[in-house]
Design an enzyme around this catalytic site. Sequence first.
Site: not given
Length: 375
Positions: A40, A138, A260, A313
């Site tokens: 998957k 689930r 940052y 990023m």
Amino acid sequence: MATERPVSSGIITIDLDAIARNWQSLQTLVGSSTCAAVVKADAYGLGAERVIPALVGAGCRNFFVATFNEAEQAARLSADGRVFLLNGIMDDNAQAAADLGVIPVLSTPEEISLWRACAERRGAKLRAAIQIDSGLNRLGLSPEDLQALSRHDDAFAGLDVVLVMSHLASADNPDAPENMQQRLSFLDGLKRCPAAPASLAASDGLMLGPDYHFDLVRPGYALYGGQAFQGRPTPVESVVTATSKIMQLRRLKQGDRVGYSHTFCAKSAMTIAIVAAGYGDGVSRAASASTGEARGQVAVAGQLAPIIGRVSMDLIAIDVSQVPAQYLTRGSVVELIGPAVSLEAAGRAAGTIGYEILTRLSPRFDRIYVQQSET
Ligand SMILES: *Cc1c(COP(=O)(O)O)cnc(C)c1O
């Protein structure tokens, strides 16, 4: 094996032969039980288009996916194999699933009715897997659902039930009492289902021993080199490396700040390197580290180098104080995932798990598939 165009930033190397060997090792480990493969999420981010044929070449014939689109791809690539659709069917894709010949994992009474209606329209039996919830809460039929179904002789009429399965909540922890409780609950549920091969274990469950193997095991993560089991090591080798490069070296003075929001401040003079990889490439921003914190690490020439300041990023800053100077040049290779930085370590540093690190590896990096044995 070599890429044609120049490589700009990062490279992800995926060893298809190692995936094939891992599947064979797990098949050997589970003996007479059948080892399937969970592919998957694009084979956990590694590329189902290449991974499924490699597994077919190794002898794997049973594939599990989560979504309908994944099932279409797996059906195309797995030839005479069986494709199980873990997320089952909805009104809008049941007919298409039947046409495709995939085996939905049915988890509610409504889903069973829907699949039976498809079979009736076709005038032929349809293969199905049944999921029992044994405590994960689930997907899966509850004990009440099973009891209600077992009151009707024809509850599964029109279906060729080829598998009854359940999923463990705490299989990574061999000492968790839930494992045995879920196993017993699964055995109970099996009595109320049509007689069919049974499956309980994924990568970690199969490490819990033969009591958990039943007729089929469903590993995903371990095939890709994952080691989430907290007991003895899973007999698999690593599959993935991700590397980038040093773009620039900087000498910091005491008090200089990095990145940052200036969250990192040099306590003394130090050398840092700026690396061409960021959260846009799958380096989790949660691996950012303020002054005095130890979070994410990468490696240069096998030597660990902590990430400092915020992950941006496209870039990270790393502390290369421990790396011998001869390895510190523009263009030096930086290991993000590999022999020195395991998936587990990268996951922990980012407050997550190796699974998420794998599935987030970016399409921006170039990919190299290693495969000696043609399949
Ligand atoms: C994802 C999944 C698996 C595979 O789990 P791994 O831990 O990757 O081996 C098996 N069964 C089900 C139901 C799953 O959702």
